[in-house]
Design a protein around this motif. Structure first.
Motif, PDB file in Angstrom:
ATOM      1  N   ALA A  22     -23.098 -18.113 -26.625  1.00  0.00           N
ATOM      2  CA  ALA A  22     -23.563 -17.373 -25.834  1.00  0.00           C
ATOM      3  C   ALA A  22     -22.626 -17.643 -24.092  1.00  0.00           C
ATOM      4  O   ALA A  22     -22.269 -17.084 -23.890  1.00  0.00           O
ATOM      5  CB  ALA A  22     -24.871 -17.271 -25.811  1.00  0.00           C
ATOM      6  N   VAL A  23     -23.446 -18.558 -23.621  1.00  0.00           N
ATOM      7  CA  VAL A  23     -23.613 -18.987 -22.465  1.00  0.00           C
ATOM      8  C   VAL A  23     -21.708 -19.409 -22.118  1.00  0.00           C
ATOM      9  O   VAL A  23     -20.685 -18.933 -21.286  1.00  0.00           O
ATOM     10  CB  VAL A  23     -24.013 -20.511 -22.064  1.00  0.00           C
ATOM     11  N   THR A  24     -21.072 -20.053 -22.937  1.00  0.00           N
ATOM     12  CA  THR A  24     -19.549 -20.134 -23.049  1.00  0.00           C
ATOM     13  C   THR A  24     -19.216 -19.301 -23.512  1.00  0.00           C
ATOM     14  O   THR A  24     -17.911 -18.989 -22.688  1.00  0.00           O
ATOM     15  CB  THR A  24     -19.267 -20.618 -24.409  1.00  0.00           C
ATOM     16  N   GLY A  25     -19.027 -17.470 -23.356  1.00  0.00           N
ATOM     17  CA  GLY A  25     -18.647 -16.992 -23.787  1.00  0.00           C
ATOM     18  C   GLY A  25     -18.792 -16.177 -22.923  1.00  0.00           C
ATOM     19  O   GLY A  25     -17.590 -15.716 -22.122  1.00  0.00           O
ATOM     20  N   VAL A  26     -19.987 -16.111 -22.237  1.00  0.00           N
ATOM     21  CA  VAL A  26     -20.330 -15.402 -20.925  1.00  0.00           C
ATOM     22  C   VAL A  26     -18.852 -16.224 -19.591  1.00  0.00           C
ATOM     23  O   VAL A  26     -19.140 -15.571 -18.824  1.00  0.00           O
ATOM     24  CB  VAL A  26     -21.146 -15.428 -20.370  1.00  0.00           C
ATOM     25  N   LEU A  27     -19.416 -17.211 -19.742  1.00  0.00           N
ATOM     26  CA  LEU A  27     -18.904 -17.818 -18.954  1.00  0.00           C
ATOM     27  C   LEU A  27     -17.251 -17.726 -18.803  1.00  0.00           C
ATOM     28  O   LEU A  27     -16.270 -17.277 -17.464  1.00  0.00           O
ATOM     29  CB  LEU A  27     -18.602 -19.439 -19.133  1.00  0.00           C
ATOM     30  N   LEU A  28     -16.428 -17.794 -20.323  1.00  0.00           N
ATOM     31  CA  LEU A  28     -15.185 -17.807 -20.095  1.00  0.00           C
ATOM     32  C   LEU A  28     -15.184 -16.043 -20.200  1.00  0.00           C
ATOM     33  O   LEU A  28     -13.575 -16.004 -19.448  1.00  0.00           O
ATOM     34  CB  LEU A  28     -14.675 -17.516 -22.184  1.00  0.00           C
ATOM     35  N   ILE A  29     -15.485 -15.149 -20.360  1.00  0.00           N
ATOM     36  CA  ILE A  29     -15.433 -13.828 -20.118  1.00  0.00           C
ATOM     37  C   ILE A  29     -15.218 -14.219 -18.430  1.00  0.00           C
ATOM     38  O   ILE A  29     -14.704 -12.754 -17.683  1.00  0.00           O
ATOM     39  CB  ILE A  29     -15.951 -13.006 -20.118  1.00  0.00           C
ATOM     40  N   GLY A  30     -16.104 -14.373 -17.447  1.00  0.00           N
ATOM     41  CA  GLY A  30     -15.989 -14.246 -16.196  1.00  0.00           C
ATOM     42  C   GLY A  30     -14.633 -14.707 -15.892  1.00  0.00           C
ATOM     43  O   GLY A  30     -14.928 -14.612 -14.305  1.00  0.00           O
ATOM     44  N   LEU A  31     -14.435 -16.466 -16.446  1.00  0.00           N
ATOM     45  CA  LEU A  31     -13.454 -16.897 -15.692  1.00  0.00           C
ATOM     46  C   LEU A  31     -12.225 -16.675 -15.894  1.00  0.00           C
ATOM     47  O   LEU A  31     -11.272 -16.291 -15.163  1.00  0.00           O
ATOM     48  CB  LEU A  31     -13.172 -18.054 -15.954  1.00  0.00           C
ATOM     49  N   ILE A  32     -12.057 -16.961 -17.276  1.00  0.00           N
ATOM     50  CA  ILE A  32      -9.984 -15.813 -17.685  1.00  0.00           C
ATOM     51  C   ILE A  32      -9.448 -14.444 -16.543  1.00  0.00           C
ATOM     52  O   ILE A  32      -8.650 -15.138 -15.984  1.00  0.00           O
ATOM     53  CB  ILE A  32     -10.022 -15.624 -18.822  1.00  0.00           C
ATOM     54  N   PRO A  33     -10.685 -13.772 -16.690  1.00  0.00           N
ATOM     55  CA  PRO A  33      -9.785 -12.683 -15.982  1.00  0.00           C
ATOM     56  C   PRO A  33      -9.738 -12.992 -14.268  1.00  0.00           C
ATOM     57  O   PRO A  33      -8.100 -12.866 -13.334  1.00  0.00           O
ATOM     58  CB  PRO A  33     -10.521 -11.472 -15.280  1.00  0.00           C
ATOM     59  N   PRO A  34     -10.499 -14.151 -13.715  1.00  0.00           N
ATOM     60  CA  PRO A  34      -9.544 -14.223 -12.079  1.00  0.00           C
ATOM     61  C   PRO A  34      -8.862 -15.470 -12.160  1.00  0.00           C
ATOM     62  O   PRO A  34      -7.717 -16.052 -10.835  1.00  0.00           O
ATOM     63  CB  PRO A  34     -11.469 -14.937 -11.558  1.00  0.00           C
ATOM     64  N   LEU A  35      -8.739 -16.598 -13.611  1.00  0.00           N
ATOM     65  CA  LEU A  35      -7.873 -17.334 -13.537  1.00  0.00           C
ATOM     66  C   LEU A  35      -6.725 -16.576 -13.786  1.00  0.00           C
ATOM     67  O   LEU A  35      -5.098 -16.941 -13.374  1.00  0.00           O
ATOM     68  CB  LEU A  35      -8.222 -18.023 -15.231  1.00  0.00           C
ATOM     69  N   LEU A  36      -6.651 -15.959 -14.312  1.00  0.00           N
ATOM     70  CA  LEU A  36      -5.055 -15.060 -14.833  1.00  0.00           C
ATOM     71  C   LEU A  36      -4.949 -14.457 -13.634  1.00  0.00           C
ATOM     72  O   LEU A  36      -3.403 -14.362 -13.538  1.00  0.00           O
ATOM     73  CB  LEU A  36      -5.322 -14.168 -15.933  1.00  0.00           C
ATOM     74  N   GLN A  37      -5.444 -13.839 -12.774  1.00  0.00           N
ATOM     75  CA  GLN A  37      -4.926 -13.204 -12.030  1.00  0.00           C
ATOM     76  C   GLN A  37      -4.358 -14.301 -10.814  1.00  0.00           C
ATOM     77  O   GLN A  37      -3.742 -14.139  -9.781  1.00  0.00           O
ATOM     78  CB  GLN A  37      -6.164 -12.174 -10.504  1.00  0.00           C
ATOM     79  N   SER A  38      -5.432 -15.007 -10.909  1.00  0.00           N
ATOM     80  CA  SER A  38      -4.945 -16.153  -9.891  1.00  0.00           C
ATOM     81  C   SER A  38      -2.983 -16.616  -9.885  1.00  0.00           C
ATOM     82  O   SER A  38      -2.181 -16.994  -9.521  1.00  0.00           O
ATOM     83  CB  SER A  38      -5.483 -17.431  -9.972  1.00  0.00           C
ATOM     84  N   LEU A  39      -3.039 -17.062 -11.567  1.00  0.00           N
ATOM     85  CA  LEU A  39      -1.966 -17.531 -11.925  1.00  0.00           C
ATOM     86  C   LEU A  39      -0.430 -16.247 -11.401  1.00  0.00           C
ATOM     87  O   LEU A  39       0.853 -16.889 -11.527  1.00  0.00           O
ATOM     88  CB  LEU A  39      -2.138 -17.593 -13.094  1.00  0.00           C
TER      89      LEU A  39
END
Length: 208
Positions: free
Chosen positions: A18-35
């Motif tokens: 659950a914690v890993t999923g929350v982190l991925l959901i929270g980190l992937i959009p900013p990372l994608l936007q940064s790329l």
């Protein structure tokens, strides 16, 4: 394994997932936007770099970022973009003393200020975190005459022709024992791009 131990392991596994999923959901959009932003910045710098030599030659400013973003569809709204032209690369540094001597010749045209740099930084005071460089002039001859004048300018004896030494040769050629010093016999800095006589060239269609 005891029932309470297996239940604890299952609970810990569920918690980690659950914690890993929350982190991925929270980190992937900013990372994608940064790329995506970095991709747009790179494409923007490439366009700036392509026009840098021409704009530098005519003392024109760099492309307007807002106009370029609107026309090209690149979303580059923040940060600072710098485009410069210099000669601060190893080959130019080594050749500078030699080029400063040869540049007094009339047909010498091998510029070393031919490196263009385009960089992006978060602010004007910070060093660029993304930059590109390219040589805008590779010294290739662009005309038929340049095939002769460019290598001719690299010969040291061409300077004698520049200062008018052929007039002295004409005077020396009057001496009976110095006729070979005539300008049509001793040609300083002479370069012949057609060294093979035309009659020696193969004129047949199937020659090899």
């Amino acid at each position: 394994m005891k029932p309470n131990a297996s239940g604890q392991a299952l609970l810990e596994s569920v918690l980690v997932i659950a914690v890993t999923g929350v982190l991925l959901i929270g980190l992937i959009p900013p990372l994608l936007q940064s790329l995506q932003q970095r991709y747009h910045q790179g494409q923007h710098l490439q366009l700036q770099l392509q026009q840098a030599p021409l704009r530098s030659a005519f003392n024109l400013p760099s492309l307007d970022r807002d106009w370029l973003s609107e026309v090209s569809g690149l979303n580059v709204t923040d940060g600072n973009t710098s485009v410069t032209t210099d000669a601060a690369y190893p080959t130019a540094t080594v050749l500078h003393p030699i080029w400063s001597i040869l540049s007094v010749q009339r047909d010498f045209s091998l510029p070393t200020t031919n490196r263009s740099l385009a960089g992006w930084s978060a602010t004007e005071d910070t060093p660029p975190t993304l930059f590109f460089s390219a040589l805008s002039d590779d010294w290739s001859p662009h005309t038929q005459a340049a095939l002769q004048t460019r290598p001719q300018a690299l010969t040291s004896t061409q300077m004698l022709q520049t200062i008018g030494f052929h007039h002295i040769q004409e005077l020396m050629a009057w001496l009976p024992f110095a006729r070979e010093f005539a300008p049509n016999n001793l040609r300083f800095g002479h370069v012949d791009i057609d060294v093979v006589p035309e009659k020696k060239l193969c004129q047949q269609r199937d020659c090899s």
